[in-house]
Design a protein around this motif. Structure first.
Motif: not given
Length: 528
Positions: A22-32, A167-173, A178-185
């Motif tokens: 859930g860094g910038i690359n992961g969030a950006g890919i999820a959004r796209d 965070v904004l990329n995750a929100m857009a995703a 998209a389903r966003i799961h934080t604190r999840t390994r």
């Protein structure tokens, strides 16, 4: 004998793409990917932007110094993206002018002028002015500097709130399904023919089963570890971990320009106006071989940054003046460079198709995250039978549509007008607070303030300028779960509040029955 009842087995989540990281690359890919109609699940073992993506120099830039290493392609790509990003989120990104003082013994003036000419012309500019020479004896930027610095140069780049960008990329995703799961390994990953079976472990111990047609490994510093230990896949690529550290001190100058300083060892360090009352100084480049989750600035790095600041500014600083510091590990693409500062900031995408596809992201930088995400989805979408084209180049991130549907250039150039309109609409709010809302939330400030017409309706004022309504918004819409999320990643309010504020806010959340988690080590050190 009576049969024993059994717990029902939860139905696994089914998705096209599981993004790990859930860094910038992961969030950006999820959004796209979500925007192209692919079903997406993203998991992040800590908070969004908990590590590398919240530990940058907070710049959207082409990388002026990369020209010295002949990385013209990377610089051009980043310069193009610089203006694309400014248009997409003008509330959390804005143009910034940089002053480079010049002194004898440094890079010759003709070489700097040549570099800046290339920087101005490698890509089309619409929003940013070009470079020029500067008489520091006559310019406001010369006043804080030592008298020996009389000449310099000024050029343009951009500023970004890096953690909010994630965070904004995750929100857009999420808004695209998209389903966003934080604190999840992601603790296990098994190929089963043309599908992946993944087990995600949440912070409370609950396991979530996921079946995915494709996995994207965007684990940043853990990319190689995830490949070998979790996915059990070999790769010929690797990353080189380089630590970058920053310090924050009381404001060293009054104007709105930033500085780029050349050190005798060849390093470049920035001094940037930060959070109204402070100056941000960094970064270092140090080889790192420790635990990427426990990275911290060293005394040597603090001394180095203080010494460099004192080389240029009239007002000296010492380690005791450091109010806050942070460090992050940059997972740079290994290219055998001897010097850590010379390691390429470009990226490579590695698609493994020995069964269900697995795409791994090696390297990268914040400025080129959108292009990286676009290229990543371009690679996996056809494999998944998806033929929709790219779309993010002309799309706003949440809150960035300040004057929609008018041209996005207006949002960048007329942000002050947006703030003025906001202050007219919500005249009952203190102007400085509304300015902060405008910068943090852009047009989403209306969602934060919906149904409110007086200050009392904002709820309890937990600290000066932090009301219950904003905390509730962050909990509901931005995956915040604890004080560190709120004070150090969704905002930098921790810099403005007294020491111990995290514990007070965590207790406030607990009293309201809100989830609170153990703080990460780097978030615990709020101030020095």
């Amino acid at each position: 004998m009576q049969a024993q009842s059994r717990e029902p087995v939860p139905t696994p989540l089914e998705c096209d793409v599981l993004v790990v990281g859930g860094g910038i690359n992961g969030a950006g890919i999820a959004r796209d990917a979500a925007g192209r109609g692919l079903s997406v699940v993203l998991c992040e073992q800590h908070d969004l932007a908990a590590h590398t993506s919240s530990s940058s120099s907070k710049l959207i830039h082409g990388g002026l110094r990369y020209l010295e290493h002949y990385e013209f392609g990377l610089v051009r790509k980043a310069l193009i993206e610089r203006e694309v990003l400014l248009r997409s989120a003008p509330h959390i990104m804005w143009p910034l002018r940089f002053v480079m003082p010049h002194a004898k013994g440094q890079r010759p003036a003709w070489l700097i002028r040549l570099g800046m000419f290339l920087y101005d012309h490698l890509a089309r500019r619409e929003l940013l002015p070009g470079s020029r020479g500067l008489d520091l004896r006559r310019h406001a930027a010369g006043a804080p500097l030592k008298a020996e610095f009389t000449r310099g140069f000024v050029y343009s780049d951009g500023w970004v709130d890096d953690a909010r960008l994630v965070v904004l990329n995750a929100m857009a995703a999420a808004e695209k399904g998209a389903r966003i799961h934080t604190r999840t390994r992601c603790e296990s990953l098994v190929r089963q023919g043309q599908q992946w079976q993944a087990t995600l472990r949440q912070a409370d111990g609950h396991a979530v089963q996921v079946r995915a047609r494709c996995v994207v490994n965007a684990a940043g510093p853990w990319v190689a570890q995830f490949l070998g230990e979790t996915a059990h896949v070999r790769s010929g690529k690797s990353v080189r971990l380089v630590k970058g550290s920053h310090i924050v001190v009381k404001r060293l100058f009054e104007h709105d320009h930033a500085y780029i300083f050349q050190n005798p060892d060849g390093r470049i360090v920035f001094a940037i106006p930060y959070e109204r009352d402070f100056t941000l100084i960094g970064t270092t480049d140090v080889e790192y071989r420790g635990d990427s989750a426990k990275v911290a600035i060293s005394d040597e790095e603090i001394g180095y940054l203080c010494a460099l600041s004192n080389r240029y500014f009239s007002k000296p600083i010492a380690p005791a003046d450091v109010l806050w510091s942070y460090a992050g590990v940059r997972p740079l693409l290994e290219d055998a460079a001897a010097d850590a500062s010379a390691v390429t900031r470009d990226y490579q995408l590695d698609l493994n198709r020995d069964g269900a596809p697995l795409l791994s992201v090696f390297g990268g930088k914040i400025t080129t995250f959108r292009k990286l995400a676009e290229e990543a989805v371009d690679m996996i979408a056809p494999v998944l039978g998806n033929s929709r084209g790219s779309w993010t180049a002309d799309a706003c991130l949440p809150g960035g549509d300040l004057f929609a549907p008018t041209p996005q250039n207006r949002s960048v150039r007329e942000f002050d007008g947006f703030v003025h309109d906001l202050q007219q609409q919500y005249a009952w709010l203190p102007p400085q607070l509304l300015q902060r809302y405008a910068r943090a939330y852009g047009s989403r400030a209306h969602a934060l303030l919906k149904g409110k017409s007086k200050l009392e309706e904002m709820g309890e004022e937990i600290f000066a300028g932090l009301y219950a309504a904003e905390v509730d918004y962050l909990l509901r819409h931005e995956w915040a779960t604890c004080a560190a999320d709120i004070l150090w990643r969704r905002s930098k309010l921790g810099l403005h509040f007294p020491k111990g504020s995290e514990a007070v806010l965590d207790a406030w959340l607990a009293a309201r029955g809100q989830r609170s988690v153990e703080l990460l080590p780097e978030a615990q050190a709020a101030s020095r």
